[in-house]
Design a protein around this motif. Structure first.
Motif, short mmCIF file in Angstrom:
data_model
loop_
_atom_site.label_atom_id
_atom_site.label_comp_id
_atom_site.label_asym_id
_atom_site.label_seq_id
_atom_site.Cartn_x
_atom_site.Cartn_y
_atom_site.Cartn_z
N PRO A 35 -21.50 21.29 -56.12
CA PRO A 35 -22.39 20.12 -56.14
C PRO A 35 -21.86 19.01 -57.06
N ARG A 36 -22.09 17.79 -56.64
CA ARG A 36 -21.56 16.64 -57.36
C ARG A 36 -22.36 15.41 -57.00
N ASP A 37 -22.07 14.32 -57.71
CA ASP A 37 -22.77 13.09 -57.34
C ASP A 37 -22.11 12.51 -56.10
N SER A 38 -22.77 11.54 -55.51
CA SER A 38 -22.44 11.13 -54.14
C SER A 38 -21.37 10.07 -54.03
N ARG A 39 -20.83 9.59 -55.15
CA ARG A 39 -19.86 8.48 -55.06
C ARG A 39 -18.62 8.84 -54.25
N TYR A 40 -18.22 10.12 -54.28
CA TYR A 40 -16.99 10.51 -53.60
C TYR A 40 -17.09 10.34 -52.08
N LEU A 41 -18.33 10.29 -51.57
CA LEU A 41 -18.51 10.11 -50.12
C LEU A 41 -18.19 8.69 -49.66
N GLU A 42 -18.19 7.76 -50.62
CA GLU A 42 -17.89 6.36 -50.33
C GLU A 42 -18.77 5.85 -49.18
N ASP A 43 -18.18 5.14 -48.23
CA ASP A 43 -18.96 4.71 -47.06
C ASP A 43 -18.56 5.49 -45.81
N LEU A 44 -18.00 6.70 -46.05
CA LEU A 44 -17.59 7.60 -44.97
C LEU A 44 -16.68 6.91 -43.96
N GLY A 45 -15.66 6.27 -44.47
CA GLY A 45 -14.64 5.69 -43.59
C GLY A 45 -15.12 4.53 -42.77
N GLY A 46 -16.15 3.80 -43.26
CA GLY A 46 -16.67 2.65 -42.53
C GLY A 46 -17.90 2.96 -41.70
N LEU A 47 -18.47 4.15 -41.86
CA LEU A 47 -19.66 4.51 -41.08
C LEU A 47 -20.85 3.62 -41.45
N ALA A 48 -20.81 3.03 -42.64
CA ALA A 48 -21.89 2.12 -43.06
C ALA A 48 -21.93 0.85 -42.22
N GLU A 49 -20.91 0.62 -41.41
CA GLU A 49 -20.93 -0.55 -40.52
C GLU A 49 -21.95 -0.38 -39.40
N SER A 50 -22.29 0.89 -39.08
CA SER A 50 -23.23 1.13 -37.98
C SER A 50 -24.49 1.87 -38.41
N HIS A 51 -24.50 2.39 -39.66
CA HIS A 51 -25.63 3.18 -40.12
C HIS A 51 -25.97 2.85 -41.57
N THR A 52 -27.23 3.06 -41.92
CA THR A 52 -27.65 2.99 -43.31
C THR A 52 -27.45 4.37 -43.92
N LEU A 53 -26.48 4.47 -44.82
CA LEU A 53 -26.19 5.75 -45.45
C LEU A 53 -27.10 5.94 -46.67
N ILE A 54 -27.82 7.03 -46.68
CA ILE A 54 -28.71 7.36 -47.79
C ILE A 54 -28.01 8.45 -48.59
N ARG A 55 -27.40 8.03 -49.68
CA ARG A 55 -26.44 8.84 -50.43
C ARG A 55 -27.05 9.24 -51.77
N TYR A 56 -27.37 10.52 -51.96
CA TYR A 56 -28.05 10.92 -53.18
C TYR A 56 -27.17 11.81 -54.05
N ASP A 57 -27.48 11.82 -55.35
CA ASP A 57 -26.75 12.64 -56.31
C ASP A 57 -27.40 14.01 -56.42
N ALA A 58 -26.59 15.06 -56.33
CA ALA A 58 -27.11 16.42 -56.47
C ALA A 58 -27.63 16.64 -57.89
N ARG A 59 -28.50 17.61 -58.04
CA ARG A 59 -29.09 17.92 -59.34
C ARG A 59 -28.01 18.10 -60.42
N GLY A 60 -28.24 17.45 -61.55
CA GLY A 60 -27.32 17.59 -62.67
C GLY A 60 -26.06 16.77 -62.54
N THR A 61 -26.01 15.84 -61.58
CA THR A 61 -24.84 14.99 -61.40
C THR A 61 -25.30 13.54 -61.25
N GLY A 62 -24.42 12.61 -61.59
CA GLY A 62 -24.72 11.20 -61.42
C GLY A 62 -26.02 10.82 -62.10
N GLY A 63 -26.90 10.17 -61.35
CA GLY A 63 -28.17 9.72 -61.90
C GLY A 63 -29.30 10.71 -61.78
N THR A 64 -29.05 11.90 -61.25
CA THR A 64 -30.10 12.92 -61.10
C THR A 64 -30.01 13.93 -62.24
#
Length: 288
Positions: A35-64
């Motif tokens: 488990p880790r925070d979600s920054r490493y997922l980035e925008d999934l290779g440009g998938l954010a061009e067609s979708h709203t990515l809801i990217r959360y940090d797993a417990r104990g990582t990032g802002g969670t």
């Protein structure tokens, strides 16, 4: 990368999950691995061009924050966090994408709440939970000509011998040495992505991910996957020497309606190695 906005959602035990939305279009909840925070997922290779990515940090990582009880790092609890996001979004069903260890969380969630998942994408699922993985050694051996090969093999042996008494510094050092095998190539782009991993990864969350550590535990959950009516896409990297390609076939076989696509030239992070190849496959699946 598309503009992002930051939010929090309260989950079942009061923990505030930190998440951000990136891009525009139909929503897609991303379940991070690690488990880790979600920054490493980035925008999934440009998938954010067609979708709203809801990217959360797993417990104990990032802002969670970390849970008061380490038992709530286990993947059944993490699956409940996914439902907290669904509730926060105010929708009856969601599209979900889980990567690596996050594929376990996403699958368990779909198995427990089949009516709450519209489409399910599982990226680089691991053999520990889903089965397969017999090709990992061969995939690694194919890259024996790489300058990093000797270091990776040595690190793999060290990781196999590491135990609860191993210090975080020892484990992280071994992971640092093994990481080239997780990518389809080891060039500037991949090195930059890998360099961020230590600050994003939670060793404490990783230790408790499987709960009591009983590797037969998946047998409690795997039968529920056969009751998931949603279409499922399993994606692997054709050069993934971390979890392999055969685990993708084993994973797809667990669901009534699933297909497995392996991305050429990609490793464990296919949006890094082959961004357009990855994002186009996922976008086409979600658009159906």
């Amino acid at each position: 990368m598309a503009t992002s906005t930051h939010h929090t959602a309260r989950t079942f035990d009061g923990t505030e999950l930190a998440f951000e939305t990136i891009g525009s279009g139909p929503p897609l909840v991303l379940v991070p691995g690690g488990p880790r925070d979600s920054r490493y997922l980035e925008d999934l290779g440009g998938l954010a061009e067609s979708h709203t990515l809801i990217r959360y940090d797993a417990r104990g990582t990032g802002g969670t924050p970390a849970p008061a009880d380490p038992a709530k790092y286990a993947y059944p609890s993490l699956a409940r966090d996914v439902d907290a996001l669904r509730t926060h979004l105010g929708t009856e069903a969601i599209d979900v994408l889980g990567h690596s260890a996050g594929a376990v969380v996403a699958a368990v969630y779909a198995g427990h709440h089949p009516d709450r998942v519209s489409r399910l994408v599982l990226v680089a699922p691991g053999p520990d939970f889903f089965g397969g993985g017999e090709d990992v050694g061969d995939l690694l051996e194919r890259r024996s000509g790489e300058p990093w090969f000797g270091e990776v093999v040595s690190a793999a042996q060290g990781l196999a011998q590491a135990g609860p008494e191993s210090s975080p510094e020892e484990v992280f050092a071994l992971l640092d040495r093994y990481v080239p095998a997780a990518y389809g190539a080891w060039e500037e782009r991949q090195r930059a992505h890998a360099a961020t991993q230590r600050t994003q990864f939670s060793l404490e969350a990783w230790k408790h991910f499987h709960g009591n550590g009983d590797r037969t535990e998946p047998e409690r959950f795997l039968p529920t996957l056969g009751q998931v009516p949603a279409p499922v896409l399993v994606v692997t990297g054709a050069a993934d020497a971390l979890t392999g390609v055969s685990a993708g076939d084993a994973t797809a076989a667990r669901f009534p309606s699933a297909k497995h696509v392996s991305i050429p030239g990609a490793g464990h992070y296919p949006w890094v190695d082959n961004p357009r190849g990855f994002s186009s496959v996922v976008a086409e699946f979600l658009a159906r």
